[in-house]
Scaffold this motif. Structure first.
Motif, PDB file in Angstrom:
ATOM      1  N   GLY A  55       4.627   2.970 -14.438  1.00 36.94           N
ATOM      2  CA  GLY A  55       5.160   3.017 -13.079  1.00 36.94           C
ATOM      3  C   GLY A  55       6.648   2.721 -13.037  1.00 36.94           C
ATOM      4  O   GLY A  55       7.274   2.358 -14.038  1.00 36.94           O
ATOM      5  N   ILE A 101      -3.123   1.224  -3.601  1.00 34.57           N
ATOM      6  CA  ILE A 101      -2.807   2.377  -4.449  1.00 34.57           C
ATOM      7  C   ILE A 101      -1.318   2.404  -4.778  1.00 34.57           C
ATOM      8  O   ILE A 101      -0.920   2.666  -5.931  1.00 34.57           O
ATOM      9  CB  ILE A 101      -3.240   3.681  -3.750  1.00 34.57           C
ATOM     10  CG1 ILE A 101      -4.769   3.716  -3.611  1.00 34.57           C
ATOM     11  CG2 ILE A 101      -2.751   4.890  -4.523  1.00 34.57           C
ATOM     12  CD1 ILE A 101      -5.283   4.885  -2.787  1.00 34.57           C
ATOM     13  N   ALA A 102      -0.467   2.126  -3.788  1.00 36.31           N
ATOM     14  CA  ALA A 102       0.979   2.141  -4.019  1.00 36.31           C
ATOM     15  C   ALA A 102       1.391   1.059  -5.012  1.00 36.31           C
ATOM     16  O   ALA A 102       2.181   1.310  -5.932  1.00 36.31           O
ATOM     17  CB  ALA A 102       1.710   1.954  -2.695  1.00 36.31           C
ATOM     18  N   LEU A 103       0.859  -0.136  -4.847  1.00 36.91           N
ATOM     19  CA  LEU A 103       1.198  -1.223  -5.764  1.00 36.91           C
ATOM     20  C   LEU A 103       0.711  -0.921  -7.177  1.00 36.91           C
ATOM     21  O   LEU A 103       1.402  -1.214  -8.166  1.00 36.91           O
ATOM     22  CB  LEU A 103       0.585  -2.538  -5.269  1.00 36.91           C
ATOM     23  CG  LEU A 103       1.181  -3.118  -3.987  1.00 36.91           C
ATOM     24  CD1 LEU A 103       0.377  -4.322  -3.519  1.00 36.91           C
ATOM     25  CD2 LEU A 103       2.643  -3.511  -4.200  1.00 36.91           C
ATOM     26  N   ALA A 121       0.324   2.045  -8.542  1.00 35.05           N
ATOM     27  CA  ALA A 121       1.182   3.081  -9.127  1.00 35.05           C
ATOM     28  C   ALA A 121       2.538   2.525  -9.539  1.00 35.05           C
ATOM     29  O   ALA A 121       3.085   2.887 -10.591  1.00 35.05           O
ATOM     30  CB  ALA A 121       1.359   4.224  -8.137  1.00 35.05           C
ATOM     31  N   ILE A 122       3.076   1.632  -8.736  1.00 32.46           N
ATOM     32  CA  ILE A 122       4.404   1.091  -9.024  1.00 32.46           C
ATOM     33  C   ILE A 122       4.383   0.148 -10.223  1.00 32.46           C
ATOM     34  O   ILE A 122       5.274   0.179 -11.079  1.00 32.46           O
ATOM     35  CB  ILE A 122       4.963   0.371  -7.785  1.00 32.46           C
ATOM     36  CG1 ILE A 122       5.252   1.382  -6.668  1.00 32.46           C
ATOM     37  CG2 ILE A 122       6.231  -0.408  -8.124  1.00 32.46           C
ATOM     38  CD1 ILE A 122       5.654   0.744  -5.364  1.00 32.46           C
ATOM     39  N   SER A 140      -6.524  -3.996  -0.591  1.00 26.71           N
ATOM     40  CA  SER A 140      -5.355  -3.809  -1.440  1.00 26.71           C
ATOM     41  C   SER A 140      -5.538  -4.404  -2.829  1.00 26.71           C
ATOM     42  O   SER A 140      -4.804  -4.055  -3.754  1.00 26.71           O
ATOM     43  CB  SER A 140      -4.118  -4.436  -0.773  1.00 26.71           C
ATOM     44  OG  SER A 140      -4.287  -5.832  -0.632  1.00 26.71           O
ATOM     45  N   VAL A 175      -4.026   1.981   1.088  1.00 24.61           N
ATOM     46  CA  VAL A 175      -2.771   2.638   0.734  1.00 24.61           C
ATOM     47  C   VAL A 175      -1.856   1.659   0.015  1.00 24.61           C
ATOM     48  O   VAL A 175      -1.197   2.001  -0.978  1.00 24.61           O
ATOM     49  CB  VAL A 175      -2.089   3.196   1.994  1.00 24.61           C
ATOM     50  CG1 VAL A 175      -0.721   3.786   1.655  1.00 24.61           C
ATOM     51  CG2 VAL A 175      -2.973   4.243   2.656  1.00 24.61           C
ATOM     52  N   ALA A 176      -1.817   0.419   0.507  1.00 22.90           N
ATOM     53  CA  ALA A 176      -0.993  -0.603  -0.147  1.00 22.90           C
ATOM     54  C   ALA A 176      -1.464  -0.847  -1.575  1.00 22.90           C
ATOM     55  O   ALA A 176      -0.650  -0.964  -2.501  1.00 22.90           O
ATOM     56  CB  ALA A 176      -1.040  -1.898   0.658  1.00 22.90           C
ATOM     57  N   LEU A 214       0.569  -0.920   7.306  1.00 23.68           N
ATOM     58  CA  LEU A 214       0.089  -0.090   6.204  1.00 23.68           C
ATOM     59  C   LEU A 214      -1.387  -0.359   5.934  1.00 23.68           C
ATOM     60  O   LEU A 214      -1.796  -1.518   5.805  1.00 23.68           O
ATOM     61  CB  LEU A 214       0.903  -0.398   4.945  1.00 23.68           C
ATOM     62  CG  LEU A 214       0.866   0.629   3.812  1.00 23.68           C
ATOM     63  CD1 LEU A 214       1.491   1.939   4.268  1.00 23.68           C
ATOM     64  CD2 LEU A 214       1.602   0.084   2.594  1.00 23.68           C
TER      65      LEU A 214
END
Length: 277
Positions: A127, A117-119, A121-122, A215, A114-115, A110
């Motif tokens: 989230g 942004i995903a973390l 958001a979660i 990240s 991207v990692a 990954l």
């Protein structure tokens, strides 16, 4: 004897020792030594007073504490849980095992942005996970820790996995025959064999966390004196055209990380020698 040596030398797949050593030294010099030497040479343009001011300001010290502290704690957490996950993947057969094994490599594949942004958001306050937590994760030092755990986890699992697969089951059976409990067997038979690999995985996860940037910047919040990591501070100084100040901070991180990794490698060599490996 002379004829055997001649045949070995003639039928070797790789080039001769002299040529191979020359290529090795050239490659290592271009990839590793030259960039590091450039950082040190640029730092030498500063006086001692300028160097000390650049690497010991309150903002820089705060970034050191966060970067090294979060990296160390994240590596310790990964070492503990990585050992458990490795044990489950190697010693048990269950539905979805191959999927779990593949997911371990996800942080490798990954992109770090991207990692991040995903973390973010979660673990944001609205989230999927963040809304149920009693404390804030995104845009805090806790978010830095979460990101470093995420990116360092595969190093421990992939370092331990082949070693655990090669552990001789007959030693465990012999320990059980002699009356050892499962915990005693793990502690005195299995864990000593895994210790060098566990230290290696810890060192890799720690080193990876020290240099992580992509990240972390999304989930950290990047607040000076609070959630600003040292790699981001180096980038900030470069954007301000303070190249010497940036390389000074980089040299401090390099020396500190090298010292810690040297200590870990020495400990690993001691563990291997103790086991007679």
């Amino acid at each position: 004897m002379f004829f055997t040596r001649t045949l070995l030398k003639r039928h070797t797949v790789l080039p001769g020792f002299d040529l191979a050593l020359g290529f090795t030294l050239l490659y290592v010099s271009l990839i590793v030594l030259l960039p590091l030497s450039a950082a040190f040479l640029k730092t030498f343009t500063l006086t001692w007073a300028q160097f000390w001011d650049a690497v010991s300001s309150p903002r820089v010290m705060a970034s050191y504490r966060l970067t090294f502290g979060a990296s160390l704690v994240a590596a310790l957490i990964n070492a503990f849980f990585g050992l458990i996950v490795t044990w489950v993947l190697v010693r048990y057969r269950f539905v979805g095992r191959r999927l779990v094994d593949a997911l371990v490599d996800l942080p490798f594949a990954l992109p770090t942005a991207v990692a991040g942004i995903a973390l973010t958001a979660i673990y944001a306050q609205n989230g999927w996970i963040g809304q149920w937590l009693p404390f804030k994760v995104s845009f805090t030092p806790v978010g830095v820790f979460v990101a470093l755990v995420f990116i360092g986890f595969p190093f421990v699992v992939r370092t331990l996995q082949p070693v655990l697969e090669d552990v001789n089951r007959e030693l465990e059976e012999a320990a059980a025959t002699l009356g050892a409990t499962r915990w005693q067997t793990f502690r005195h038979v299995i864990f000593p064999v895994l210790t060098p690999a566990l230290l290696t995985g810890f060192a890799l996860a720690f080193a990876r966390a020290l240099g992580e940037y992509g990240s972390v910047i999304f989930i950290a919040g990047n607040m000076p004196m609070v959630s600003e990591i040292t790699p981001l501070l180096i980038i900030t100084k470069l954007e301000q055209y303070d190249v010497a100040g940036a390389t000074a901070i980089a040299v401090v991180m390099l020396i500190t990380a090298f010292t810690l990794l040297l200590f870990i490698n020495t400990l690993q060599a001691w563990a291997r020698k103790r086991q007679g490996m």
